[in-house]
Design a protein around this motif. Structure first.
Motif, PDB file in Angstrom:
ATOM      1  N   ASP A   1      70.205 -15.028  86.661  1.00 24.79           N
ATOM      2  CA  ASP A   1      69.818 -14.019  85.679  1.00 24.79           C
ATOM      3  C   ASP A   1      68.661 -13.175  86.204  1.00 24.79           C
ATOM      4  OD1 ASP A   1      69.174 -12.521  83.481  1.00 24.79           O
ATOM      5  OD2 ASP A   1      68.822 -14.224  82.145  1.00 24.79           O
ATOM      6  N   LEU A   2      68.931 -11.915  86.505  1.00 24.73           N
ATOM      7  CA  LEU A   2      67.903 -10.975  86.944  1.00 24.73           C
ATOM      8  C   LEU A   2      67.694  -9.864  85.913  1.00 24.73           C
ATOM      9  CD1 LEU A   2      69.055 -10.598  90.662  1.00 24.73           C
ATOM     10  CD2 LEU A   2      67.268 -12.087  89.757  1.00 24.73           C
ATOM     11  N   SER A   3      68.131 -10.089  84.683  1.00 28.62           N
ATOM     12  CA  SER A   3      68.172  -8.998  83.707  1.00 28.62           C
ATOM     13  C   SER A   3      66.820  -8.551  83.181  1.00 28.62           C
ATOM     14  CB  SER A   3      69.075  -9.389  82.535  1.00 28.62           C
ATOM     15  OG  SER A   3      68.570 -10.531  81.876  1.00 28.62           O
TER      16      SER A   3
ATOM     17  N   ILE B   1      73.606  -6.084  78.473  1.00 28.41           N
ATOM     18  CA  ILE B   1      73.526  -7.051  79.582  1.00 28.41           C
ATOM     19  C   ILE B   1      73.497  -8.468  79.032  1.00 28.41           C
ATOM     20  CG2 ILE B   1      72.022  -7.933  81.413  1.00 28.41           C
ATOM     21  CD1 ILE B   1      71.263  -4.997  81.998  1.00 28.41           C
ATOM     22  N   ASP B   2      72.734  -8.679  77.940  1.00 23.82           N
ATOM     23  CA  ASP B   2      72.650 -10.020  77.362  1.00 23.82           C
ATOM     24  C   ASP B   2      74.013 -10.486  76.855  1.00 23.82           C
ATOM     25  OD1 ASP B   2      70.885 -12.217  76.849  1.00 23.82           O
ATOM     26  OD2 ASP B   2      71.125 -11.804  74.703  1.00 23.82           O
ATOM     27  N   ARG B   3      74.796  -9.569  76.235  1.00 23.55           N
ATOM     28  CA  ARG B   3      76.153  -9.940  75.789  1.00 23.55           C
ATOM     29  C   ARG B   3      77.027 -10.324  76.981  1.00 23.55           C
ATOM     30  NH1 ARG B   3      75.251  -5.915  72.125  1.00 23.55           N
ATOM     31  NH2 ARG B   3      76.236  -4.312  73.387  1.00 23.55           N
ATOM     32  N   MET B   4      76.946  -9.525  78.063  1.00 23.68           N
ATOM     33  CA  MET B   4      77.751  -9.848  79.257  1.00 23.68           C
ATOM     34  C   MET B   4      77.323 -11.182  79.856  1.00 23.68           C
ATOM     35  SD  MET B   4      78.326  -6.168  81.164  1.00 23.68           S
ATOM     36  CE  MET B   4      76.605  -5.718  81.259  1.00 23.68           C
ATOM     37  N   LYS B   5      76.011 -11.437  79.864  1.00 25.20           N
ATOM     38  CA  LYS B   5      75.497 -12.700  80.391  1.00 25.20           C
ATOM     39  C   LYS B   5      76.018 -13.874  79.565  1.00 25.20           C
ATOM     40  CE  LYS B   5      71.248 -13.712  79.502  1.00 25.20           C
ATOM     41  NZ  LYS B   5      69.776 -13.712  79.453  1.00 25.20           N
ATOM     42  N   GLN B   6      75.946 -13.762  78.217  1.00 23.81           N
ATOM     43  CA  GLN B   6      76.421 -14.836  77.349  1.00 23.81           C
ATOM     44  C   GLN B   6      77.923 -15.067  77.519  1.00 23.81           C
ATOM     45  OE1 GLN B   6      74.362 -16.881  75.897  1.00 23.81           O
ATOM     46  NE2 GLN B   6      72.675 -15.597  76.611  1.00 23.81           N
ATOM     47  N   ASP B   7      78.685 -13.986  77.667  1.00 27.82           N
ATOM     48  CA  ASP B   7      80.128 -14.120  77.902  1.00 27.82           C
ATOM     49  C   ASP B   7      80.398 -14.862  79.203  1.00 27.82           C
ATOM     50  OD1 ASP B   7      80.598 -12.715  75.566  1.00 27.82           O
ATOM     51  OD2 ASP B   7      81.123 -10.829  76.587  1.00 27.82           O
ATOM     52  N   ALA B   8      79.672 -14.507  80.265  1.00 21.46           N
ATOM     53  CA  ALA B   8      79.856 -15.154  81.567  1.00 21.46           C
ATOM     54  C   ALA B   8      79.488 -16.632  81.486  1.00 21.46           C
ATOM     55  CB  ALA B   8      79.020 -14.445  82.634  1.00 21.46           C
ATOM     56  N   LEU B   9      78.364 -16.946  80.830  1.00 27.01           N
ATOM     57  CA  LEU B   9      77.951 -18.349  80.700  1.00 27.01           C
ATOM     58  C   LEU B   9      78.969 -19.144  79.899  1.00 27.01           C
ATOM     59  CD1 LEU B   9      74.115 -17.893  80.093  1.00 27.01           C
ATOM     60  CD2 LEU B   9      75.214 -18.870  82.124  1.00 27.01           C
ATOM     61  N   ALA B  10      79.534 -18.532  78.848  1.00 25.86           N
ATOM     62  CA  ALA B  10      80.540 -19.216  78.028  1.00 25.86           C
ATOM     63  C   ALA B  10      81.792 -19.534  78.839  1.00 25.86           C
ATOM     64  CB  ALA B  10      80.899 -18.357  76.817  1.00 25.86           C
ATOM     65  N   LYS B  11      82.064 -18.729  79.878  1.00 26.52           N
ATOM     66  CA  LYS B  11      83.217 -18.960  80.753  1.00 26.52           C
ATOM     67  C   LYS B  11      82.881 -19.917  81.896  1.00 26.52           C
ATOM     68  CE  LYS B  11      85.123 -14.405  79.822  1.00 26.52           C
ATOM     69  NZ  LYS B  11      85.314 -13.049  80.324  1.00 26.52           N
TER      70      LYS B  11
END
Length: 118
Positions: free
Chosen positions: A40-42, A24-34
């Motif tokens: 963030d509810l992770s 989830i953290d990787r997906m969150k970082q990818d989304a923020l980078a875009k």
């Protein structure tokens, strides 16, 4: 160059899925980078300050010399008794604090202890 010795992992370990919150953290970082505007509810990080009465109680507890040492591995019996009492009141479940309550540093540690005999 030194030779390396590798341990062969058991199949059950090789087949474990990736740790959910790391994925989830990787997906969150990818989304923020875009540039995605993300809510963030992770993991449940608080977004408001801890209430003052709690902070003050923690300060008083930290100042007590009895709290300057690590407890035993099982955790303080008084804590385990309080946990058992909470379960009794909340869920109407009777737990023996000496044999059925264990203080852990987190859920991963608890899950890792499930297959171990007591």
């Amino acid at each position: 160059m030194k030779s390396r010795t590798f341990v062969e992992l058991a199949e059950r370990v090789r087949n474990l899925p990736p740790y959910l919150f790391a994925a989830i953290d990787r997906m969150k970082q990818d989304a923020l980078a875009k540039g995605v505007d993300l809510i963030d509810l992770s993991i449940g990080d608080p977004d408001i300050p801890t209430p003052g009465h709690i902070v003050n109680a923690m300060k008083r507890a930290v100042e007590k010399p009895d709290n300057h040492r690590y407890p035993s591995y099982e955790g303080m019996l008084t804590y385990r008794e309080a946990v058992a009492d909470w379960y009794r009141k909340r869920f109407r479940v009777a737990l023996d604090p000496r044999t059925e309550v264990l203080s852990l540093i987190g859920s991963k540690e608890g899950i890792g202890h499930i297959p171990w005999p007591s």
